[in-house]
Design a protein around this motif. Structure first.
Motif, PDB file in Angstrom:
ATOM      1  N   SER A 155      15.899 111.275  37.832  1.00  0.00           N
ATOM      2  CA  SER A 155      15.306 110.476  36.762  1.00  0.00           C
ATOM      3  C   SER A 155      16.110 110.630  35.481  1.00  0.00           C
ATOM      4  N   HIS A 170      14.473 109.639  32.593  1.00  0.00           N
ATOM      5  CA  HIS A 170      13.395 109.888  31.643  1.00  0.00           C
ATOM      6  C   HIS A 170      12.165 110.384  32.400  1.00  0.00           C
ATOM      7  N   ILE A 171      11.334 111.153  31.709  1.00  0.00           N
ATOM      8  CA  ILE A 171      10.121 111.662  32.327  1.00  0.00           C
ATOM      9  C   ILE A 171       9.101 111.929  31.224  1.00  0.00           C
ATOM     10  N   THR A 172       7.829 111.748  31.535  1.00  0.00           N
ATOM     11  CA  THR A 172       6.761 112.049  30.593  1.00  0.00           C
ATOM     12  C   THR A 172       5.993 113.257  31.105  1.00  0.00           C
ATOM     13  N   VAL A 173       5.963 114.329  30.291  1.00  0.00           N
ATOM     14  CA  VAL A 173       5.280 115.561  30.678  1.00  0.00           C
ATOM     15  C   VAL A 173       4.577 116.158  29.458  1.00  0.00           C
ATOM     16  N   THR A 174       3.664 117.062  29.727  1.00  0.00           N
ATOM     17  CA  THR A 174       3.027 117.815  28.660  1.00  0.00           C
ATOM     18  C   THR A 174       4.054 118.775  28.073  1.00  0.00           C
ATOM     19  N   GLU A 175       4.113 118.860  26.761  1.00  0.00           N
ATOM     20  CA  GLU A 175       5.147 119.663  26.096  1.00  0.00           C
ATOM     21  C   GLU A 175       5.131 121.145  26.478  1.00  0.00           C
ATOM     22  N   VAL A 230       7.959 121.935  29.116  1.00  0.00           N
ATOM     23  CA  VAL A 230       9.307 121.458  28.837  1.00  0.00           C
ATOM     24  C   VAL A 230      10.146 122.604  28.290  1.00  0.00           C
TER      25      VAL A 230
END
Length: 120
Positions: free
Chosen positions: A4, A6-11, A14
């Motif tokens: 990927s 880009h990815i959306t995760v809880t900070e 990370v």
């Protein structure tokens, strides 16, 4: 996924990788690194309390990808490291990586002699 852009995760999940660390070097640390670091910290802390020592005798079973990381991390923690392998084939590489000892698991006499020598 692994490819990927880009990815959306809880900070909370990370980790910032500094610009001076190439991704091909960071990847193994995030996988094999944490896989070996976590039990060394968790069980290492328990073992230190049980045995009352600051430096442990740590056995690393196998010297593949995880074993390489485990040796480096355990040595960085100040432990004495013994690599356990089925043959002599990886002895030189383990020594170069910083292992203090190398034990061939198919050598019954050596295994018997090492009985009780490892904390973890």
């Amino acid at each position: 996924g692994g490819y990927s852009s880009h990815i959306t995760v809880t900070e909370d999940f990370v980790v910032h990788i500094p610009d001076n660390i190439p991704m091909e070097k960071a990847g193994p640390l995030l996988c094999a690194g944490i896989t070996t670091y976590s039990p060394l910290v968790h069980y290492g802390g328990i073992a230190k309390g049980i045995f009352g020592v600051e430096s442990l005798n740590v056995g690393i079973a196998g010297f593949g990808g995880l074993g390489h990381c485990a040796v480096k991390i355990a040595k960085a923690m100040g432990h004495k490291v013994t690599v356990l392998s089925r043959s002599e084939r990886k002895r030189e590489a383990a020594n170069e990586m910083g292992a203090d000892a190398f034990l061939v698991t198919t050598d019954k006499k050596a295994m018997k002699g090492a009985n009780g020598s490892l904390h973890l």
